[in-house]
Design an enzyme around this catalytic site. Structure first.
Site, PDB file in Angstrom:
ATOM      1  N   THR A 109       7.271  23.192   2.590  1.00 37.64           N
ATOM      2  CA  THR A 109       8.005  24.451   2.757  1.00 37.64           C
ATOM      3  C   THR A 109       9.501  24.223   2.579  1.00 37.64           C
ATOM      4  OG1 THR A 109       7.880  23.962   5.110  1.00 37.64           O
ATOM      5  CG2 THR A 109       6.385  25.663   4.282  1.00 37.64           C
ATOM      6  N   GLY A 110       9.868  23.202   1.814  1.00 36.99           N
ATOM      7  CA  GLY A 110      11.283  22.923   1.559  1.00 36.99           C
ATOM      8  C   GLY A 110      11.785  23.721   0.363  1.00 36.99           C
ATOM      9  N   PRO A 111      13.068  23.559   0.028  1.00 36.22           N
ATOM     10  CA  PRO A 111      13.646  24.280  -1.108  1.00 36.22           C
ATOM     11  C   PRO A 111      12.919  24.026  -2.438  1.00 36.22           C
ATOM     12  CG  PRO A 111      15.328  22.964   0.035  1.00 36.22           C
ATOM     13  CD  PRO A 111      14.055  22.732   0.755  1.00 36.22           C
ATOM     14  N   ARG A 114       3.485  22.301   7.355  1.00 31.54           N
ATOM     15  CA  ARG A 114       3.137  21.995   8.757  1.00 31.54           C
ATOM     16  C   ARG A 114       3.915  22.975   9.648  1.00 31.54           C
ATOM     17  NH1 ARG A 114       6.433  16.425  10.275  1.00 31.54           N
ATOM     18  NH2 ARG A 114       8.467  17.117   9.560  1.00 31.54           N
ATOM     19  N   SER A 164      10.136  24.666   9.757  1.00 28.22           N
ATOM     20  CA  SER A 164       9.295  25.515   8.894  1.00 28.22           C
ATOM     21  C   SER A 164       9.104  26.905   9.500  1.00 28.22           C
ATOM     22  CB  SER A 164       7.940  24.859   8.648  1.00 28.22           C
ATOM     23  OG  SER A 164       7.173  24.856   9.827  1.00 28.22           O
ATOM     24  N   ASP A 214      -0.463  11.932   5.688  1.00 26.70           N
ATOM     25  CA  ASP A 214      -0.532  12.856   6.837  1.00 26.70           C
ATOM     26  C   ASP A 214      -1.055  14.209   6.380  1.00 26.70           C
ATOM     27  OD1 ASP A 214       0.417  11.304   8.776  1.00 26.70           O
ATOM     28  OD2 ASP A 214       2.335  12.349   9.073  1.00 26.70           O
ATOM     29  N   HIS A 235      19.626   3.732  -4.559  1.00 34.66           N
ATOM     30  CA  HIS A 235      19.753   4.088  -3.139  1.00 34.66           C
ATOM     31  C   HIS A 235      19.755   2.872  -2.209  1.00 34.66           C
ATOM     32  CE1 HIS A 235      18.665   8.667  -3.193  1.00 34.66           C
ATOM     33  NE2 HIS A 235      19.697   8.367  -3.960  1.00 34.66           N
TER      34      HIS A 235
HETATM   35  N1  LIG Z   1      15.803  19.330  -2.979  1.00 35.45           N
HETATM   36  C1  LIG Z   1      16.170  18.635  -4.028  1.00 35.45           C
HETATM   37  O1  LIG Z   1      17.069  19.023  -4.768  1.00 35.45           O
HETATM   38  C2  LIG Z   1      15.482  17.343  -4.381  1.00 35.45           C
HETATM   39  C3  LIG Z   1      15.991  16.561  -5.439  1.00 35.45           C
HETATM   40  C4  LIG Z   1      15.332  15.367  -5.787  1.00 35.45           C
HETATM   41  C5  LIG Z   1      14.208  14.979  -5.091  1.00 35.45           C
HETATM   42  N2  LIG Z   1      13.748  15.747  -4.063  1.00 35.45           N
HETATM   43  C6  LIG Z   1      12.563  15.301  -3.328  1.00 35.45           C
HETATM   44  O2  LIG Z   1      11.572  16.318  -3.288  1.00 35.45           O
HETATM   45  C7  LIG Z   1      10.859  16.249  -2.041  1.00 35.45           C
HETATM   46  C8  LIG Z   1      10.909  17.609  -1.359  1.00 35.45           C
HETATM   47  O3  LIG Z   1      12.256  18.025  -1.241  1.00 35.45           O
HETATM   48  P1  LIG Z   1      12.741  19.239  -0.326  1.00 35.45           P
HETATM   49  O4  LIG Z   1      14.226  19.354  -0.503  1.00 35.45           O
HETATM   50  O5  LIG Z   1      11.891  20.419  -0.562  1.00 35.45           O
HETATM   51  O6  LIG Z   1      12.444  18.538   1.080  1.00 35.45           O
HETATM   52  P2  LIG Z   1      12.454  18.939   2.616  1.00 35.45           P
HETATM   53  O7  LIG Z   1      12.967  20.307   2.828  1.00 35.45           O
HETATM   54  O8  LIG Z   1      13.148  17.847   3.318  1.00 35.45           O
HETATM   55  O9  LIG Z   1      10.927  18.832   3.020  1.00 35.45           O
HETATM   56  C9  LIG Z   1       9.864  19.247   2.259  1.00 35.45           C
HETATM   57  C10 LIG Z   1       8.647  19.398   3.120  1.00 35.45           C
HETATM   58  O10 LIG Z   1       8.162  18.123   3.585  1.00 35.45           O
HETATM   59  C11 LIG Z   1       7.696  18.336   4.916  1.00 35.45           C
HETATM   60  N3  LIG Z   1       7.558  17.091   5.669  1.00 35.45           N
HETATM   61  C12 LIG Z   1       8.496  16.158   5.902  1.00 35.45           C
HETATM   62  N4  LIG Z   1       7.972  15.150   6.648  1.00 35.45           N
HETATM   63  C13 LIG Z   1       6.670  15.481   6.887  1.00 35.45           C
HETATM   64  C14 LIG Z   1       5.603  14.865   7.601  1.00 35.45           C
HETATM   65  N5  LIG Z   1       5.779  13.678   8.181  1.00 35.45           N
HETATM   66  N6  LIG Z   1       4.400  15.493   7.619  1.00 35.45           N
HETATM   67  C15 LIG Z   1       4.225  16.680   7.007  1.00 35.45           C
HETATM   68  N7  LIG Z   1       5.204  17.309   6.321  1.00 35.45           N
HETATM   69  C16 LIG Z   1       6.407  16.719   6.268  1.00 35.45           C
HETATM   70  C17 LIG Z   1       8.738  19.283   5.493  1.00 35.45           C
HETATM   71  O11 LIG Z   1       8.272  19.848   6.705  1.00 35.45           O
HETATM   72  P3  LIG Z   1       9.323  20.233   7.889  1.00 35.45           P
HETATM   73  O12 LIG Z   1      10.139  21.371   7.361  1.00 35.45           O
HETATM   74  O13 LIG Z   1       8.423  20.605   8.995  1.00 35.45           O
HETATM   75  O14 LIG Z   1      10.133  19.003   8.163  1.00 35.45           O
HETATM   76  C18 LIG Z   1       8.833  20.290   4.364  1.00 35.45           C
HETATM   77  O15 LIG Z   1       7.753  21.169   4.371  1.00 35.45           O
HETATM   78  C19 LIG Z   1      11.539  15.123  -1.233  1.00 35.45           C
HETATM   79  O16 LIG Z   1      10.779  13.957  -1.385  1.00 35.45           O
HETATM   80  C20 LIG Z   1      12.896  14.966  -1.891  1.00 35.45           C
HETATM   81  O17 LIG Z   1      13.428  13.654  -1.770  1.00 35.45           O
HETATM   82  C21 LIG Z   1      14.342  16.923  -3.699  1.00 35.45           C
END
Ligand SMILES: NC(=O)c1ccc[n+]([C@@H]2O[C@H](COP(=O)([O-])OP(=O)(O)OC[C@H]3O[C@@H](n4cnc5c(N)ncnc54)[C@H](OP(=O)(O)O)[C@@H]3O)[C@@H](O)[C@H]2O)c1
Length: 436
Positions: free
Chosen positions: A12-14, A36, A41, A101, A218
């Site tokens: 449920t992230g961006p 979750r 969320s 998970d 990183h």
């Molecule tokens: N956003 C970007 O621009 C970008 C760029 C490059 C790569 N990425 C990668 O893309 C992926 C998603 O990015 P995002 O920005 O959408 O990420 P996010 O907002 O940090 O998280 C995405 C989702 O993962 C869930 N999550 C985290 N830990 C969890 C766990 N232990 N069990 C179950 N769910 C879990 C979060 O749930 P909660 O909300 O409950 O924590 C949320 O639903 C990441 O791996 C990130 O590194 C993102």
């Protein structure tokens, strides 16, 4: 094997909001989102409910219009255990350390129906991990890995989280599948073409997973004493990830470790008969270009064959050439855009009231422990990787000791990820045997 008619997004992230909009707008899919239940969320679920499942994507740059749009998603599931219906495709857009998970909470009957699983932002070994888990349930399923997520997407300050902003889009991405030829890969290639992103097909998913720049930069940028002090709140002034010491961590020693780290990964993937990468060329041609006046094409192309001291010199020039955006317009004072002004995020108390470590380096810890585990399995020495891990683990242990009375998230625990590693190495072992 046909997918992309009924697509379920996990997370449920961006990134999930952007992906949902893209799938609706470009492929007209039936789209579900699941996540979750957490304090974070909860706000997303509430915004989706309030807007009757409307989502919106804005873009910072006009040329990224293909990413923008608004649409209604079809279903929302609170908790992975509540997902219902037949889904031909599931897309993981949760952080890489959460894949198991999430899968374990999903119903086996549902996973049996799935034709295609897409890992939108995996790490080295993620495809092997999912393959190993799925073979008991649905051994025919196609599993696709991208090298990385295609954009830079974030929540918009003071806006409900059904609305996101995409500030950047990658020029080139790599993709690999367990199935080749694959109709699903063809469809994704067409989709990315519409988005203006070049997609290069690799022979295997793990090969696509090696084409991720974060894997190489990183750990050296975040797992050095200076950066760890900045992240764990021990420095008074603001510090920046991509700046030269003392504004940031970049020194000759960091560059030396970056080079050694890349070589250790190259030795490891060489043992797996995977084609290596030219680090400098990958940084410049696939990620951020520099002016030809700063680095010669000859040095970029020949990088792999140069002496270490020459390689370090070129990497240092790469970082100094990008302190400013060399393609931006200078202001009246002759100043270019301050490209390297990316501050370190510090440890913080999350919405549940627990101390938490920011995604960088928290997610990198999982990635590098998995790489270390694979290297050990393949009998490849990785002293630089061992050093990064020792430093990071020492830091989380010290922080834990000095915050005994406070609530700390699981991220402050030294972890081994033994189950994930055992599953990944078992698949890697099979593929090496099959190739030899
Ligand atoms: N956003 C970007 O621009 C970008 C760029 C490059 C790569 N990425 C990668 O893309 C992926 C998603 O990015 P995002 O920005 O959408 O990420 P996010 O907002 O940090 O998280 C995405 C989702 O993962 C869930 N999550 C985290 N830990 C969890 C766990 N232990 N069990 C179950 N769910 C879990 C979060 O749930 P909660 O909300 O409950 O924590 C949320 O639903 C990441 O791996 C990130 O590194 C993102």
């Amino acid at each position: 094997m046909s997918g992309f008619k009924r697509v379920l997004l996990l997370g449920t992230g961006p990134t999930s909001i952007q992906l949902a909009a893209t799938l609706k707008k470009q492929l007209n899919c039936y789209v579900g989102i699941s996540g979750r239940e957490s304090v974070r969320s909860e706000k997303v679920f509430a915004a989706l409910k309030q807007s009757s499942h409307l989502i919106r994507v804005s873009v910072q740059n006009e040329k990224h219009q293909a990413m923008a749009g608004e649409c209604f998603i079809d279903q929302v599931f609170k908790g992975y255990g509540t997902i219902k219906g037949d889904w031909d495709t599931i897309i993981f857009s949760v952080t890489t350390d959460a894949y198991m998970d999430v899968l374990k909470q999903m119903n086996d009957e549902l996973l049996k129906q799935v034709k295609c699983i897409v890992l939108i932002s995996p790490t080295f070994g993620s495809n092997s991990l999912i393959r190993n888990y799925m073979k008991r349930i649905n051994s025919d399923v196609e599993i696709i890995s991208f090298s990385t997520y295609y954009g830079d997407t974030r929540w918009i300050h003071n806006q409900p989280p059904n609305h996101v902003l995409t500030t950047g889009v990658k020029k080139k991405i790599y993709i690999g599948s367990t199935h080749d030829p694959s109709e699903n890969i063809d469809r994704l290639c067409q989709l990315y073409e519409k988005l203006g992103i070049a997609l290069e097909r690799m022979q295997s998913p793990i090969e696509a997973e090696t084409r991720n720049i974060s894997l190489y930069v990183h750990p050296p940028l975040f797992m050095n004493d200076f950066s760890l002090q900045a992240i764990f709140g021990e420095l008074d002034t603001k510090k920046y990830v991509y700046k030269i010491y003392p504004e940031g961590p970049i020194t000759q020693y960091l560059i030396r470790e970056m080079l050694a780290h890349w070589k250790e990964i190259m030795n490891m993937i060489g043992k797996m008969n995977i084609q290596g990468i030219n680090l400098l060329k990958f940084m410049i041609d696939d990620n951020y270009p520099v002016r030809p006046e700063s680095l010669s094409r000859e040095d970029i192309e020949n990088f792999n064959h140069l002496e270490p001291i020459h390689q370090e010199y070129l990497l240092y020039i790469r970082y100094t050439s990008l302190l400013i955006d060399p393609f931006s317009e200078p202001d009246k004072e002759g100043k270019y855009f301050d490209f390297s002004a990316v501050p370190f995020r510090k440890v913080f108390v999350n919405k549940e009231g627990y101390w938490e470590i920011p995604r960088m380096p928290k997610e990198d810890y999982y990635r590098i422990k998995i790489i270390q585990g694979i290297a050990k399995y393949l009998n490849v020495d990785c002293p630089t990787i061992d050093t990064f891990i020792e430093r990071y683990e020492r830091k989380i242990e010290t922080f834990t000791q000095s915050h005994r009375e406070e609530l700390l998230s699981h991220a402050f625990t030294v972890q081994h990820f033994a189950e994930d590693l055992q599953m990944i190495c078992s698949e890697i072992g099979k593929s090496i045997t099959a190739k030899s």
